[in-house]
Design a protein around this motif. Sequence first.
Motif, PDB file in Angstrom:
ATOM      1  N   LEU A   1       0.808  -1.223   0.000  1.00 17.42           N
ATOM      2  CA  LEU A   1       0.000   0.000   0.000  1.00 17.42           C
ATOM      3  C   LEU A   1       0.836   1.266   0.000  1.00 17.42           C
ATOM      4  CD1 LEU A   1      -2.781  -1.045   2.505  1.00 17.42           C
ATOM      5  CD2 LEU A   1      -3.124  -0.412   0.120  1.00 17.42           C
ATOM      6  N   GLN A   2       1.962   1.247   0.716  1.00 17.83           N
ATOM      7  CA  GLN A   2       2.727   2.482   0.885  1.00 17.83           C
ATOM      8  C   GLN A   2       4.143   2.373   0.353  1.00 17.83           C
ATOM      9  OE1 GLN A   2       2.702   3.903   4.919  1.00 17.83           O
ATOM     10  NE2 GLN A   2       0.489   4.199   4.965  1.00 17.83           N
ATOM     11  N   GLY A   3       4.478   1.212  -0.210  1.00 14.66           N
ATOM     12  CA  GLY A   3       5.869   0.944  -0.546  1.00 14.66           C
ATOM     13  C   GLY A   3       6.502   1.980  -1.446  1.00 14.66           C
TER      14      GLY A   3
ATOM     15  N   GLY B   1       4.019   6.229  -0.641  1.00 12.96           N
ATOM     16  CA  GLY B   1       3.295   6.682   0.530  1.00 12.96           C
ATOM     17  C   GLY B   1       2.004   7.377   0.157  1.00 12.96           C
ATOM     18  N   ALA B   2       1.780   7.568  -1.125  1.00 15.42           N
ATOM     19  CA  ALA B   2       0.510   8.188  -1.514  1.00 15.42           C
ATOM     20  C   ALA B   2      -0.609   7.178  -1.273  1.00 15.42           C
ATOM     21  CB  ALA B   2       0.554   8.581  -2.983  1.00 15.42           C
ATOM     22  N   GLU B   3      -1.765   7.708  -0.977  1.00 17.11           N
ATOM     23  CA  GLU B   3      -2.852   6.790  -0.654  1.00 17.11           C
ATOM     24  C   GLU B   3      -3.627   6.458  -1.924  1.00 17.11           C
ATOM     25  OE1 GLU B   3      -5.929   8.522   1.609  1.00 17.11           O
ATOM     26  OE2 GLU B   3      -5.288  10.556   1.240  1.00 17.11           O
ATOM     27  N   ARG B   4      -3.168   5.405  -2.585  1.00 16.72           N
ATOM     28  CA  ARG B   4      -3.864   4.991  -3.809  1.00 16.72           C
ATOM     29  C   ARG B   4      -5.127   4.225  -3.478  1.00 16.72           C
ATOM     30  NH1 ARG B   4       1.498   2.801  -6.733  1.00 16.72           N
ATOM     31  NH2 ARG B   4       2.457   4.828  -7.075  1.00 16.72           N
ATOM     32  N   ASP B   5      -5.047   3.458  -2.423  1.00 18.26           N
ATOM     33  CA  ASP B   5      -6.159   2.565  -2.090  1.00 18.26           C
ATOM     34  C   ASP B   5      -6.639   2.942  -0.687  1.00 18.26           C
ATOM     35  OD1 ASP B   5      -7.831   0.549  -1.281  1.00 18.26           O
ATOM     36  OD2 ASP B   5      -6.426  -1.086  -1.669  1.00 18.26           O
ATOM     37  N   GLN B   6      -7.563   3.908  -0.654  1.00 23.47           N
ATOM     38  CA  GLN B   6      -7.980   4.425   0.652  1.00 23.47           C
ATOM     39  C   GLN B   6      -8.659   3.363   1.497  1.00 23.47           C
ATOM     40  OE1 GLN B   6     -10.153   8.067   0.345  1.00 23.47           O
ATOM     41  NE2 GLN B   6      -8.337   9.199  -0.304  1.00 23.47           N
ATOM     42  N   GLU B   7      -9.458   2.545   0.864  1.00 23.62           N
ATOM     43  CA  GLU B   7     -10.146   1.476   1.582  1.00 23.62           C
ATOM     44  C   GLU B   7      -9.129   0.503   2.186  1.00 23.62           C
ATOM     45  OE1 GLU B   7     -13.910  -0.667   2.387  1.00 23.62           O
ATOM     46  OE2 GLU B   7     -13.298   1.390   1.984  1.00 23.62           O
ATOM     47  N   GLY B   8      -8.152   0.150   1.368  1.00 22.83           N
ATOM     48  CA  GLY B   8      -7.107  -0.751   1.836  1.00 22.83           C
ATOM     49  C   GLY B   8      -6.279  -0.134   2.946  1.00 22.83           C
ATOM     50  N   GLN B   9      -5.967   1.140   2.795  1.00 30.63           N
ATOM     51  CA  GLN B   9      -5.186   1.845   3.805  1.00 30.63           C
ATOM     52  C   GLN B   9      -5.926   1.850   5.135  1.00 30.63           C
ATOM     53  OE1 GLN B   9      -2.224   3.353   4.010  1.00 30.63           O
ATOM     54  NE2 GLN B   9      -2.531   4.561   5.858  1.00 30.63           N
ATOM     55  N   ARG B  10      -7.216   2.113   5.057  1.00 32.18           N
ATOM     56  CA  ARG B  10      -8.001   2.156   6.282  1.00 32.18           C
ATOM     57  C   ARG B  10      -8.056   0.782   6.948  1.00 32.18           C
ATOM     58  NH1 ARG B  10     -13.824   1.698   5.851  1.00 32.18           N
ATOM     59  NH2 ARG B  10     -14.505   1.281   7.978  1.00 32.18           N
ATOM     60  N   GLU B  11      -8.212  -0.244   6.131  1.00 30.40           N
ATOM     61  CA  GLU B  11      -8.254  -1.602   6.676  1.00 30.40           C
ATOM     62  C   GLU B  11      -6.922  -1.933   7.327  1.00 30.40           C
ATOM     63  OE1 GLU B  11      -7.846  -5.710   7.239  1.00 30.40           O
ATOM     64  OE2 GLU B  11      -6.684  -4.674   5.695  1.00 30.40           O
ATOM     65  N   LEU B  12      -5.840  -1.528   6.682  1.00 31.20           N
ATOM     66  CA  LEU B  12      -4.511  -1.794   7.245  1.00 31.20           C
ATOM     67  C   LEU B  12      -4.341  -1.073   8.581  1.00 31.20           C
ATOM     68  CD1 LEU B  12      -1.615  -2.978   6.958  1.00 31.20           C
ATOM     69  CD2 LEU B  12      -0.977  -0.798   5.887  1.00 31.20           C
ATOM     70  N   GLU B  13      -4.710   0.190   8.639  1.00 29.03           N
ATOM     71  CA  GLU B  13      -4.558   0.958   9.882  1.00 29.03           C
ATOM     72  C   GLU B  13      -5.314   0.303  11.016  1.00 29.03           C
ATOM     73  OE1 GLU B  13      -5.639   5.035   9.258  1.00 29.03           O
ATOM     74  OE2 GLU B  13      -4.164   5.260   7.643  1.00 29.03           O
TER      75      GLU B  13
END
Lengths: 634, 634
Positions: free
Chosen positions: A355-357, A360-372
């Motif tokens: 997701l951030q490799g 660091g831009a948030e391409r996949d907001q849904e995925g980012q939120r799930e990861l957090e």
Amino acid sequence: MTDPIADQLRDVLDGRWIELRRRARAELPAEVLLAPPGLSLEEHRARTTDSLLAIAGMGYGRVGFPAEFGGELDYAASCVLFEMQAYGDLSLLVKTGVQFGLFGGAVARLGTRRHHAAYLEDIMTGRLLGSFAMTEVGHGSNVQALETTATYDDSTREFVIDTPSDSAVKTYIGNAARDARIAVVFAQLTTDDGDHGVHAVLVPVRDDAGKPLPGVTIGDNGPKGGLPGVDNGTFAFDHVRVPKANLLNAFGDVGDDGRYVSEIDNPNRRFFTMLGTLVRGRVCVGGGAGAAAKKALAIALRYGAARRQFAAADGQDEIVVLDYLAHQRKLLPRLAKSIALSFAQNAVTERLQELQGDTGAERDQEGQRELESRVAGLKAVTTWHALDTIQVCREACGGAGYLAENQLTQLRADVDVFTTFEGDNTVLLQLAAKGLLTDYQAMWGDLDVPGMVGKVAGQVGERIVERTTGRAGIQRLVDVATRRDDDSATDSLAWAVSMFEQRANHVLETLGGRLRKANKDNAFELFNSAQDHVLLAARTHIDRCVLEAAAEAQQGMPDGPAKGLLERVLILYALSSIEEDKAWFLEHGRLTTARSRAVTSAINDLCQELRPQVATLVDALGIPAELITAPIVH
Amino acid sequence: MTDPIADQLRDVLDGRWIELRRRARAELPAEVLLAPPGLSLEEHRARTTDSLLAIAGMGYGRVGFPAEFGGELDYAASCVLFEMQAYGDLSLLVKTGVQFGLFGGAVARLGTRRHHAAYLEDIMTGRLLGSFAMTEVGHGSNVQALETTATYDDSTREFVIDTPSDSAVKTYIGNAARDARIAVVFAQLTTDDGDHGVHAVLVPVRDDAGKPLPGVTIGDNGPKGGLPGVDNGTFAFDHVRVPKANLLNAFGDVGDDGRYVSEIDNPNRRFFTMLGTLVRGRVCVGGGAGAAAKKALAIALRYGAARRQFAAADGQDEIVVLDYLAHQRKLLPRLAKSIALSFAQNAVTERLQELQGDTGAERDQEGQRELESRVAGLKAVTTWHALDTIQVCREACGGAGYLAENQLTQLRADVDVFTTFEGDNTVLLQLAAKGLLTDYQAMWGDLDVPGMVGKVAGQVGERIVERTTGRAGIQRLVDVATRRDDDSATDSLAWAVSMFEQRANHVLETLGGRLRKANKDNAFELFNSAQDHVLLAARTHIDRCVLEAAAEAQQGMPDGPAKGLLERVLILYALSSIEEDKAWFLEHGRLTTARSRAVTSAINDLCQELRPQVATLVDALGIPAELITAPIVH
């Protein structure tokens, strides 16, 4: 003499960054990684700084930074390096985490090319030591309420950094009391056109000689419960001026016209996007704590397999303490959980890289939120597991375990605060639950769940997010389990996975039902009375993620004894978790009383069964032998 | 402004030795009792010795010694003094415990008039500092297997004290590394007419200048997980000769003819009688740990009642963290348990005075055995409670809780080893269970339960000892509860007492049934597979003793708000314990699922109900205000 089963398990546990782990095992010198017991605070601090520079000198400070500016390897690989360092002195671990992860990571992720070019090389080499100054005396978990101000003065093109009250003093800041020359200071940004919420600004704090700069007051947090080598301290700023360019401006900036600009209009969303780039810190903390628990288990298990205390009944040889069920019961389920958690840790680390490799831009907001959400929960579960496990290991080694030379007490004292820093565990579990319950837009409310409940009343619980890993191996397992309705399958991984899924889903669904009744008037009461339910939802969800990640890894192994052994270990982990929640399963009709008792018997049987495999399992943990110096195991 | 309800509760909690508690509160100076954080090991040790002498100088060293030799107050009053000192630095507590309790107590109880006349005055005043040298490297819990030898040489009328192997070295011995001039050494006594088991001998270890005497090798255990002010160390003896008179000869002696004499023929019984006189140490350790937990709770509760973090839902004031259910859930059940444990502690202290107060002679062997069993279990339960509670309090205070100045981390580090010294908790719980299961003669086997099971197979479990307190108040409560069969009484003390009784009895009866099947061939297997059952039997028995002691005290109060408040507190304690064992109650048909859920609701309701009483309850704990220096509560 190598143990092929241990080797195979170690490779599976090593996961994607196996080469980095092997390199760290071979290269990182014990004399750098370990600190002798009994150092004074000042000695320990000085040694820790020296060791940090030694690590940086070997190039390890570059791991996780962009290649363009001299960095090496993947962004998320730094989490794996953090784990490997956690087999050494945790003061050094945290000190390097502050320097390369928090401070360096903030410059890399919140800053832009001008900051990268100016600072990263010096950060990676340790020439510029810095702090990450977020927490304030009055504001720990509630970062959005920070009081420190960064007021833009367009006449001089500077920011004025100020600490307006005692509760606004930055505190617990690593590197502050002794070493930092500069700090990433989180402050409320104000320009002539208004307030823009929390932003990060680079503020020099000491001159080259180490003297605080004018307007900067630096304090020392003094002795702590652990981490004696980390110079935690305080910063207060009295109208300190820094150039406009010191704003870490990846997500918001002040234009040449003195006006604030950002690609993200919503201030809440901007704030959480900034925080989101810092999720790596929580991944690291969880991984470090998990490694510390494994080290403690290695010590206690080796000791338990050698220590004789009482003679057995007439005429028999003395029995080693690990042959007692009570001793096995203390250590083996925790070993099993440590192994299961390793796979979950690998999974979030890989996901972080996906997701951030790159940017660091948030391409996949849904995925980012799930990861957090998952990282928040996993950090809480793993750090509590570590604290509990290290203590049990200490007690399992008796008086010897209390001697500093046997490495357990400092480990425990150091890990203690892992449950607090990078987010208080209880707050993090609530965050994890919130991530499961609310939809993406609803998240940009406050960090505090009651506030959120009030504001998004009516929306909450509308959407219960189903977070299965959705992977084929797990689905097959569950399908097998749900087809069976006899009592013979208690002792199977498939049944356990199915039970974990049922528990997590039911807890979450019923929580959604309760919170759906919230409105502006009853929000606090309703939320407050459901708080234990919220925490349970988070924990059971994380437990499920852990078991599924572990089962997925196990299912992917080639058939053979290593795969079979890991299956038994994971069953022990799962049944121990089910046993802890037995009352829930009974209350909800998911276990009959007969089956419930069968769980306890199965755990006892598994302990006895796995007892002869303990040496193999400890070997598989992959802890460098020279980092275990405890005399009781030599 | 005093709080009359707090005053009344404090008096009840103070119990029989209320005057000593009041005197200690008023007189013991904070500057003696507290140690500043951040001292080096040597500074802390030196300070602790100075403080011990200051305490002795105030006459407190005399508490618990016979009046005839200058002692003061009751034998068991020293346990109460120990509790009061535990609100200060635990290094000092343990150091005084070693000097006056273990070392001084051994001279008083294992020695005779010649020893009393020669040593007690110097011990009480601190002019003669000494050690209690029992534990050996290879022999912690298994005291009967000690290897150190005391061989009588009739030609010179001396004992030869010797350390025959590395595993025989005395270790973890308090006062050894720095201060002791003499030690009570436990050793296998041999005369020309045979071996007589473990006895205690006074052995000078240092000269007046502090130099080890010839043949005595003294080591330093070095830095530990806590108790930095206690100079734990090692002793090894190379054929060290001491006069015959140095044998502490209350239970066994060497006559003028060089032959061994004792009023107790059975060597096992003699050994356990000697150990039995030392039960006071375990009473003290439990009481000290309980006091430490209360101090931690006082800090965390005061902080929680003031600390604001998140704003509530729209427009409301910020909420103090203690108003959150999750925070209450962490702290209030532990506060309730601390209060309940205080009454159990008072009860065992009073019982100790009744049984051993005058002479230490065992007039009531049955009573003595019951006391030992209860003290063993209560020590385990209380020390684990303390460890858990202090940690939860640390976390509840967040990063501030991790700063040494806020007093929680040192407290926790120090209390850690309370779970190990004076008996490993797991071993003690087994001892407690054994006391419930075997009859008096059967006890004089080994300390280890599997050995015991093998040796007395056939007898074990024949007699399940019913250990109700048998007091009228409790019986009335239980009668009321068992007459009711509706679901309305979950939230009552009577119901809780009845549930505790049912649980303890059922667990013990079924354990007896299992162990009755033991014979010489299957003893280890059978015992080992039942070990979790053994531990449960001990714990549930102790839980019952705790609740009954507390309920008894509460029932004896005059009607009024203080009595009513205490009742609610005890119900919270009881329901929390029932909640932890919910699965057991469900599995055994003692709770319906509906009632089981009602328990959880009742706990949540009680937390909210008791929240406004927190200040009163903390006040009632009676912790001297000047000993709580944590800046976070000031």
